[in-house]
Design a protein around this motif. Structure first.
Motif, short mmCIF file in Angstrom:
data_model
loop_
_atom_site.label_atom_id
_atom_site.label_comp_id
_atom_site.label_asym_id
_atom_site.label_seq_id
_atom_site.Cartn_x
_atom_site.Cartn_y
_atom_site.Cartn_z
N LEU A 126 108.97 68.16 2.32
CA LEU A 126 107.79 68.77 1.72
C LEU A 126 108.17 69.38 0.39
CD1 LEU A 126 104.88 69.96 1.69
CD2 LEU A 126 105.79 71.91 2.98
N GLU A 127 107.40 69.05 -0.64
CA GLU A 127 107.62 69.64 -1.97
C GLU A 127 106.37 70.41 -2.38
OE1 GLU A 127 108.47 68.13 -6.52
OE2 GLU A 127 109.40 67.03 -4.86
N ILE A 128 106.54 71.70 -2.59
CA ILE A 128 105.46 72.55 -3.06
C ILE A 128 105.56 72.58 -4.59
CG2 ILE A 128 104.47 74.88 -3.04
CD1 ILE A 128 104.39 73.48 -0.32
N GLY A 129 104.57 72.00 -5.26
CA GLY A 129 104.57 71.94 -6.72
C GLY A 129 105.22 70.66 -7.22
N VAL A 130 104.51 69.54 -7.16
CA VAL A 130 105.09 68.26 -7.58
C VAL A 130 104.90 67.96 -9.07
CG1 VAL A 130 104.95 67.19 -5.31
CG2 VAL A 130 103.03 66.98 -6.85
N HIS A 131 103.93 68.56 -9.70
CA HIS A 131 103.59 68.39 -11.12
C HIS A 131 103.61 66.93 -11.56
CE1 HIS A 131 102.75 69.45 -15.18
NE2 HIS A 131 103.92 69.02 -15.63
N ARG A 132 104.65 66.44 -12.24
CA ARG A 132 104.68 65.06 -12.72
C ARG A 132 105.32 64.12 -11.71
NH1 ARG A 132 105.69 63.39 -18.12
NH2 ARG A 132 104.20 61.82 -17.46
N GLU A 180 98.21 71.58 9.87
CA GLU A 180 98.40 71.58 11.32
C GLU A 180 99.28 70.42 11.78
OE1 GLU A 180 94.51 71.55 13.04
OE2 GLU A 180 94.08 73.59 12.40
N GLY A 181 100.00 69.79 10.88
CA GLY A 181 100.80 68.61 11.20
C GLY A 181 102.19 68.95 11.72
N ASP A 182 103.05 67.93 11.70
CA ASP A 182 104.44 68.08 12.15
C ASP A 182 105.22 68.99 11.20
OD1 ASP A 182 104.00 66.36 14.28
OD2 ASP A 182 104.58 64.59 13.12
N LYS A 183 106.32 69.51 11.71
CA LYS A 183 107.16 70.39 10.91
C LYS A 183 108.06 69.54 10.00
CE LYS A 183 106.94 74.34 13.86
NZ LYS A 183 107.58 75.60 14.13
N PHE A 184 108.60 70.18 8.98
CA PHE A 184 109.43 69.51 7.97
C PHE A 184 110.89 69.91 8.12
CE2 PHE A 184 105.16 69.67 6.27
CZ PHE A 184 104.99 68.38 5.79
N ASN A 185 111.79 68.95 7.85
CA ASN A 185 113.23 69.22 7.89
C ASN A 185 113.71 69.87 6.60
OD1 ASN A 185 112.75 66.23 9.02
ND2 ASN A 185 114.12 67.36 10.37
N PHE A 186 113.01 69.57 5.50
CA PHE A 186 113.43 70.09 4.21
C PHE A 186 112.19 70.45 3.41
CE2 PHE A 186 115.13 70.52 0.06
CZ PHE A 186 116.48 70.79 0.23
N ILE A 187 112.17 71.68 2.87
CA ILE A 187 111.05 72.13 2.04
C ILE A 187 111.60 72.61 0.70
CG2 ILE A 187 109.14 73.76 1.84
CD1 ILE A 187 109.06 73.84 4.93
N PHE A 188 111.08 72.02 -0.37
CA PHE A 188 111.48 72.40 -1.72
C PHE A 188 110.34 73.22 -2.32
CE2 PHE A 188 112.17 70.76 -6.29
CZ PHE A 188 113.01 71.81 -6.60
N VAL A 189 110.57 74.51 -2.53
CA VAL A 189 109.56 75.40 -3.09
C VAL A 189 109.71 75.41 -4.61
CG1 VAL A 189 108.68 77.77 -3.16
CG2 VAL A 189 109.53 76.82 -1.01
N ASP A 190 108.80 74.71 -5.29
CA ASP A 190 108.87 74.57 -6.73
C ASP A 190 107.46 74.72 -7.33
OD1 ASP A 190 110.16 74.09 -9.17
OD2 ASP A 190 109.78 71.95 -9.07
#
Length: 166
Positions: free
Chosen positions: A79-85, A130-140
């Motif tokens: 999961l990436e929060i803030g994908v921009h380009r 409400e979906g499945d959990k993530f193994n890796f989350i990038f907060v950007d």
């Protein structure tokens, strides 16, 4: 009749309105001088279909994230929060890539396989997910301390056991 002082709250509101009026006037003046009503927009880029095709895999964030993802066992849900380009997003080698951004600046019609973009703020996303959990989350996302902190706290609720947040 003398000048009546305004309460502080009203002064703040008044100052805010004045700033908005000047900003609008500035945009109108610029448009009339340069003959444009809207800003010039560049063509939106299309993300690579495979991470190894991306010219951004050499960048610091994708290299670091891909290396950490190698340590994750099982399907890699990113999961990436803030994908921009989408430069980091396209260069990530994960089984499933999920991105959140209120204003993604790339072609949403041609996403790589097993990828999804939610056009939303992170606040709205975390409130409704409400979906499945993530193994890796990038907060950007929004690069402000309060927003980054809130994204971190909300990310903990959808992080799989043994998962990582960067």
């Amino acid at each position: 009749m003398g000048v009546v002082p305004l309460p502080c709250e009203r002064l703040v509101i008044l100052a805010s309105l004045i700033v908005k009026i000047f900003a609008q006037a500035s945009r109108m003046l610029t448009a009339s001088l340069f003959g444009r009503r809207e800003p010039v927009r560049r063509a939106k880029r299309t993300l690579c279909q495979k991470p190894q095709e991306s010219s951004f895999t050499h960048m610091h964030s994708p290299r670091r994230i891909n290396r950490l993802l190698e340590l994750v066992e099982g399907p890699k849900r990113y999961l990436e929060i803030g994908v921009h380009r989408g430069k980091t997003f396209e260069a990530i080698s994960a089984s499933y890539r999920f991105g959140v951004d209120p204003f993604p600046d790339f072609n949403l019609a041609q996403l790589p396989a097993n990828s999804k973009i939610v056009v939303s703020t992170s606040r709205e996303f975390f409130k409704n997910y409400e979906g499945d959990k993530f193994n890796f989350i990038f907060v950007d996302g929004l690069h402000e301390s309060t927003e980054a902190y809130l994204d971190l706290i909300d990310s903990l609720n959808i992080l799989a056991d043994g998962g990582m947040i960067l």
